[in-house]
Design a protein around this motif. Structure first.
Motif, PDB file in Angstrom:
ATOM      1  N   GLU A   1       0.798  -1.222   0.000  1.00 24.55           N
ATOM      2  CA  GLU A   1       0.000   0.000   0.000  1.00 24.55           C
ATOM      3  C   GLU A   1       0.829   1.270   0.000  1.00 24.55           C
ATOM      4  N   GLU A   2       2.145   1.157   0.149  1.00 22.67           N
ATOM      5  CA  GLU A   2       2.984   2.347   0.089  1.00 22.67           C
ATOM      6  C   GLU A   2       4.439   1.949  -0.141  1.00 22.67           C
TER       7      GLU A   2
ATOM      8  N   TRP B   1       0.981  11.434  -8.949  1.00 23.65           N
ATOM      9  CA  TRP B   1       0.156  10.830  -7.908  1.00 23.65           C
ATOM     10  C   TRP B   1      -1.233  11.451  -7.872  1.00 23.65           C
TER      11      TRP B   1
ATOM     12  N   TYR C   1      -4.066   8.893  -6.364  1.00 31.13           N
ATOM     13  CA  TYR C   1      -3.452   8.313  -5.177  1.00 31.13           C
ATOM     14  C   TYR C   1      -3.479   9.347  -4.055  1.00 31.13           C
TER      15      TYR C   1
ATOM     16  N   PRO D   1       1.713  12.149  -1.813  1.00 32.97           N
ATOM     17  CA  PRO D   1       2.994  11.765  -1.206  1.00 32.97           C
ATOM     18  C   PRO D   1       3.283  12.597   0.038  1.00 32.97           C
TER      19      PRO D   1
ATOM     20  N   THR E   1       7.344   9.151   1.318  1.00 33.23           N
ATOM     21  CA  THR E   1       6.363   8.065   1.328  1.00 33.23           C
ATOM     22  C   THR E   1       5.424   8.239   0.144  1.00 33.23           C
TER      23      THR E   1
ATOM     24  N   PRO F   1       2.111   6.702  -1.260  1.00 34.80           N
ATOM     25  CA  PRO F   1       0.960   5.797  -1.114  1.00 34.80           C
ATOM     26  C   PRO F   1       0.639   5.138  -2.457  1.00 34.80           C
TER      27      PRO F   1
ATOM     28  N   ASN G   1      -8.715   4.546   0.314  1.00 39.61           N
ATOM     29  CA  ASN G   1      -8.272   4.988   1.637  1.00 39.61           C
ATOM     30  C   ASN G   1      -9.434   5.489   2.499  1.00 39.61           C
TER      31      ASN G   1
END
Length: 428
Positions: free
Chosen positions: A341-342, A395, A400, A403, A418, A420, A427
């Protein structure tokens, strides 16, 4: 009445402190209150150094902290004298190493008959860091939460390494021979470059001339050619790299099964491969794209299936940025964690500019400019500070979760990105 600002956006500070709502504020990593009833507090200089060496902040003089940590105005009888005393001291190189303030950064404000002084301290440019006190390089401070703490010697050395005009990887390693290079890696690099840049003017050069043009070797003070730091990191054997960089360690971890510590792991110290950056980049990237949430749509161009997507390109950018901007003298090594997931990419070192500037883009100040050039010649990475902004754009288009970038500035300096790998809907 708003008197000053506390949150960074680029070099400027943009969120106003509203004195009508002062009781809603508490001291934090960007705000410090000092009653200053007896004159300019001695501790103000530790806070000046700490804000300048971290992310900037605001000092309020004539403001005190209540028992519940909220703030209230105490007022100052003679703020003009405090301002004069402050400027006299901040311009005294025996007190602080560098004055990074302008007139507009120090203000006197009045609220309901009481006056205070606000001092806005930006994050110092890397050329000025570390900001230290009393002519003592080791009396440099950083901000953590609502407190100022003395920097470790490792943190001071890291700031000094970043303060120079030349990037870290330009160093010519005069004690090292060419035998530190893994020439299978050099051959692999040149093969990839022939594919990305057919008929390049360097294509017919022998290895020594090619490495010289590339910046992998350079001429030392002895007028002889030796490996550069960039060449050692990109093409060297791991056991040679750690002679110059004792903390050098590259670590890819795959975490697809929560019941296991990891489902796959690749490290530079395994002894099973060269352990250099070139090898790690391709090995780690080919594992990253096996993440189950990296989708490869069925697409045909000119009769061939196209497996490359904006997400693939962004992952290449993120991995190259992580390797290019690492401080290989720093502790902790490069760590890549591939979760379903990340994806988390960590490297030693701090940002050489504000995090907000890195996200907005348009300006590039790589820690290792020759390594950036080496990756650019393989069509990996961007030069003009567009790498991180492009990752954020990709992203966002993929829907998504955004970040996250974290800069850790405690005893070990690290940058953590990070990414995702699930959509906003997933989410929820």
């Amino acid at each position: 009445m708003a008197v000053t600002t506390i949150f960074a956006k680029g070099h400027e500070l943009n969120a106003m402190i509203d004195l009508d709502k002062l009781s809603n504020y508490k001291e934090n990593s960007r705000l410090e209150a000092k009653k200053a009833a007896g004159g300019l507090p001695h501790s103000i200089w530790e806070t000046y150094s700490a804000f300048a060496n971290t992310n900037g902040g605001v000092i309020l003089l004539g403001v005190e902290e209540n028992a519940d940590k909220t703030l209230r105005i105490a007022g100052l009888e003679n703020p003009e004298k405090l301002v004069v005393d402050f400027w006299n001291s901040v311009n005294n190189s025996n007190k602080v190493s560098v004055n990074i303030l302008k007139d507009k950064n120090v203000q006197i404000a009045e609220y309901r008959g009481q006056r205070i002084v606000s001092i806005e301290i930006p994050r110092a440019e890397r050329m000025d860091r570390p900001i230290y006190l009393n002519n003592d390089m080791w009396k440099a401070y950083r901000r953590n939460g609502e407190g100022d703490y003395c920097c470790s010697k490792a943190s001071v050395r890291a700031m000094l390494r970043d303060s120079g005009n030349e990037t870290q990887d330009m160093l010519v390693l005069e004690k090292m021979p060419f035998s530190v290079f893994d020439y299978d890696t050099v051959r692999g690099y040149r093969n990839v470059m022939r594919i990305t840049h057919p008929s390049h003017v360097w294509d017919d050069l022998d290895n020594d001339d090619f490495l010289l043009k590339l910046g992998a070797i350079g001429r030392g003070d002895d007028e002889k050619l030796h490996p550069t730091s960039a060449g050692l990191l990109m093409f060297g054997f791991e056991h040679e790299i750690v002679r110059e960089y004792p903390h050098y360690f590259l670590d890819y971890q795959e975490h697809f099964d929560q019941g296991l510590r990891w489902t796959d792991r690749l490290t530079s110290a395994s002894g099973e491969w060269s352990g250099n950056l070139f090898g790690f980049y391709y090995k780690a990237y080919n594992k990253l794209i096996q993440n189950p949430n990296v989708k490869v749509p069925f697409k045909i161009e000119n009769g061939f299936r196209v497996d490359d997507t904006p997400v693939h390109k962004a992952l290449r950018e993120a991995l190259a940025n992580c390797l290019v901007n690492a401080d290989y003298y720093g502790e902790g090594g490069v760590v890549i964690k591939n979760h379903s997931e990340e994806i988390i990419l960590e490297n030693p070192g701090s940002f050489r500019l504000q995090v907000a500037e890195a996200i907005s883009g348009g300006f590039s100040t790589p820690r290792n400019s020759i390594l950036m050039k080496m990756f650019n010649l393989l069509d990996i990475g961007e030069r003009a500070g567009s790498g991180i902004p492009n990752i954020y754009r990709v992203w966002e288009k993929q829907n998504y979760k955004s970040p996250r970038i974290e800069e850790r500035l405690d005893q070990i300096e690290r940058i953590c990105l990070t990414l995702p790998m699930t959509t906003q809907k997933e989410n929820e």
